[in-house]
Design an enzyme around this catalytic site. Sequence first.
Site, PDB file in Angstrom:
ATOM      1  N   CYS A   2       0.841  -1.191   0.000  1.00  0.00           N
ATOM      2  CA  CYS A   2       0.000   0.000   0.000  1.00  0.00           C
ATOM      3  C   CYS A   2       0.880   1.245   0.000  1.00  0.00           C
ATOM      4  O   CYS A   2       2.104   1.164   0.090  1.00  0.00           O
ATOM      5  CB  CYS A   2      -0.902   0.011   1.229  1.00  0.00           C
ATOM      6  SG  CYS A   2      -1.970  -1.444   1.362  1.00  0.00           S
ATOM      7  N   LEU A  51      -3.779  -1.548  -1.416  1.00  0.00           N
ATOM      8  CA  LEU A  51      -3.679  -2.767  -2.200  1.00  0.00           C
ATOM      9  C   LEU A  51      -4.301  -3.864  -1.345  1.00  0.00           C
ATOM     10  O   LEU A  51      -3.722  -4.286  -0.346  1.00  0.00           O
ATOM     11  CB  LEU A  51      -2.219  -3.100  -2.525  1.00  0.00           C
ATOM     12  CG  LEU A  51      -1.984  -4.383  -3.319  1.00  0.00           C
ATOM     13  CD1 LEU A  51      -2.569  -4.268  -4.716  1.00  0.00           C
ATOM     14  CD2 LEU A  51      -0.496  -4.708  -3.398  1.00  0.00           C
ATOM     15  N   ASN A  75       1.105   0.353   5.945  1.00  0.00           N
ATOM     16  CA  ASN A  75       1.521  -0.354   4.741  1.00  0.00           C
ATOM     17  C   ASN A  75       2.243  -1.610   5.195  1.00  0.00           C
ATOM     18  O   ASN A  75       3.197  -1.529   5.971  1.00  0.00           O
ATOM     19  CB  ASN A  75       2.459   0.528   3.914  1.00  0.00           C
ATOM     20  CG  ASN A  75       3.146  -0.243   2.800  1.00  0.00           C
ATOM     21  OD1 ASN A  75       2.580  -1.174   2.246  1.00  0.00           O
ATOM     22  ND2 ASN A  75       4.372   0.146   2.483  1.00  0.00           N
ATOM     23  N   GLY A  76       1.798  -2.768   4.732  1.00  0.00           N
ATOM     24  CA  GLY A  76       2.486  -3.996   5.098  1.00  0.00           C
ATOM     25  C   GLY A  76       1.551  -5.074   5.563  1.00  0.00           C
ATOM     26  O   GLY A  76       0.337  -5.032   5.324  1.00  0.00           O
ATOM     27  N   THR A 316      23.825  -0.277  -8.914  1.00  0.00           N
ATOM     28  CA  THR A 316      23.344  -1.656  -8.795  1.00  0.00           C
ATOM     29  C   THR A 316      21.831  -1.705  -8.637  1.00  0.00           C
ATOM     30  O   THR A 316      21.175  -2.629  -9.109  1.00  0.00           O
ATOM     31  CB  THR A 316      23.997  -2.358  -7.587  1.00  0.00           C
ATOM     32  OG1 THR A 316      23.689  -1.640  -6.392  1.00  0.00           O
ATOM     33  CG2 THR A 316      25.493  -2.443  -7.751  1.00  0.00           C
ATOM     34  N   ARG A 319      20.207  -1.128 -12.122  1.00  0.00           N
ATOM     35  CA  ARG A 319      20.418  -2.315 -12.965  1.00  0.00           C
ATOM     36  C   ARG A 319      19.445  -3.443 -12.620  1.00  0.00           C
ATOM     37  O   ARG A 319      18.812  -4.033 -13.496  1.00  0.00           O
ATOM     38  CB  ARG A 319      21.844  -2.828 -12.796  1.00  0.00           C
ATOM     39  CG  ARG A 319      22.906  -2.056 -13.518  1.00  0.00           C
ATOM     40  CD  ARG A 319      24.265  -2.707 -13.246  1.00  0.00           C
ATOM     41  NE  ARG A 319      25.351  -2.073 -13.987  1.00  0.00           N
ATOM     42  CZ  ARG A 319      26.619  -2.474 -13.912  1.00  0.00           C
ATOM     43  NH1 ARG A 319      26.942  -3.493 -13.125  1.00  0.00           N
ATOM     44  NH2 ARG A 319      27.542  -1.848 -14.610  1.00  0.00           N
TER      45      ARG A 319
END
Length: 586
Positions: A2, A51, A75-76, A316, A319
Amino acid sequence: MCGILACLWCSDDSSAKRSRIIHLAQRLKHRGPDWIGIFQHKGNYLAHQRLAIVDLTSGDQPLFNEDKTIAVVANGEIYNHEELRKKLPNHTFSTNSDCEVIAHLYEEYGENFVDMLDGIFSFVLYDTRDNHFLVARDAIGITSLYIGWGEDASVWVSSEYKTMHEDCEHFERFQPGTLYSSRERGFRRWYNPVWFSEMIPTTPYDPMVLRNALEKAVVKRLMTDVPFGVLLSGGLDSSLVASITSRYLAETKAGKQLGTTIHSFCIGLEGSPDLKAGREVADYLGTVHHEFHFTPQDGIDAIEDVIYHIESYELTTVRSSIPTYLISRKIKSHGIKMVLSGEGSDEIFGGYLYFHKAPNKEELHQESCRKIKALHQYDCLRANKATSAWGLEARFPYLDKEFVSVVMGIDPDNKLSGQKRRIEKWILRNAFDDKERPYLPQHILWRQKEQMSDGVGYNWIDALKAHAASHVTDTMMLNAARTYPLHTPPTKEAYLYRMIFEKIFPKQPARLTIPWEPTVACCTPKALSWFPEWSNNMDPSGRAAWGIHNSANTKLVSSDIVEPNKVEPQNGAATTTTTNGATNGH
């Protein structure tokens, strides 16, 4: 995942300000496309983009206590919420949301309840009774979170800083395992495990304890009311997660409600190592496997969108975020909202190839501790934001709070690879080397580490470098230190990412949230001393670990497995395993 946004202690409680908060919260819609909720009390605003994964019908946020004097946006996932509800017999719950326990725990225990939460989370709690607020982030920093301050002394909190960078004079990363209390006007750590001090542990290695702990970590993450999948690169970490999921799904609530069909997902360039290995593991486990090919041009075309979503120009991270971003879109198109992933294993087990050069167990353990502490800036940031870009939630069993404590409590002498002529993550492979009921084929269980940006296809990194070289001139590089005095990009590829980032996030505080330190093969600066020759090749790719990485064409087959190693068992039973000796390059 979320998205949360809070503006607290704001002097403006007008309808125009409320509209502004709603407008900013819409920038997080990708994280939570299912619903938006707003709470306002005077000049305090809480916004939530949801979500929906647990409690689809009644779990919209903000969430409240019984008389709605305490409001929460989170959130979580709180995996132990059912157990916590039992500790609150005098409280009435109005939803089945796992996050509702936060409001009631605060009411019952005050600010000291955060360590009771087992899960991944970022939350803002506001108490209307005294205008107090509390902010907290999970132990490792799997969920993203930022905090900022406006000119009017308002405090802003958000899952991503794209919602606050225009309104805050200063903002920064909210540190993992930390809470902010408005009463104290400051931060304090709520997560203080033994390993955080980097003291060398002495607990003997017990393969069954390790196996059981990981199985428990995977099973608790099967808490879902929506279809889910597993990311399956064919490497050790994701393959074990997929294997454990297939073994125990039928016994879980999710398995009984949604069925036991498992969807697995893998991405790579045509002919990449991950695609081949992922397909083989999927066939072995019987998953419904989805294989996605992308071209270097597909990845290059996504660079700008990826940098916007991950809010970073660190080499990194960019990528490896691109393949994650691309596969997340494909996964979401299949109606999947949650996936299990193998993030974190390399940090806790010393699994990166450069760990072969660790000179002793003390340095290996301390490097591992440093890597875990930095995860929220790298792999967790990538996995969280690149998946959330498409409304997908990623869960990481290896970073389970209890499992991390188990692994980091093992005497690190057992994790040494180079000195013992063992393959990396030997203790994990050994723990799941079950001859009677195998979790994985032997050559998959003992497959050497592939760094993500290498595993999706070896010419992927080369394509990125070539693309950057065509857009960044030599003259631009000569003036790089003057153009970007902070975090001066050392290569054309890094320069390209920085240019894109500056166009999207031009303010100075955004740059200060980016980690910037010398690295080879993902090591920390302190570990560079293990192998002085690395200073001549400052490339973060796994191939930079000279003499350790197998060539692209090397195949690990049964004939490569050397004689069994004996492990002293903790339960009196003999434990015999086989291992590839990681002799390539030693």
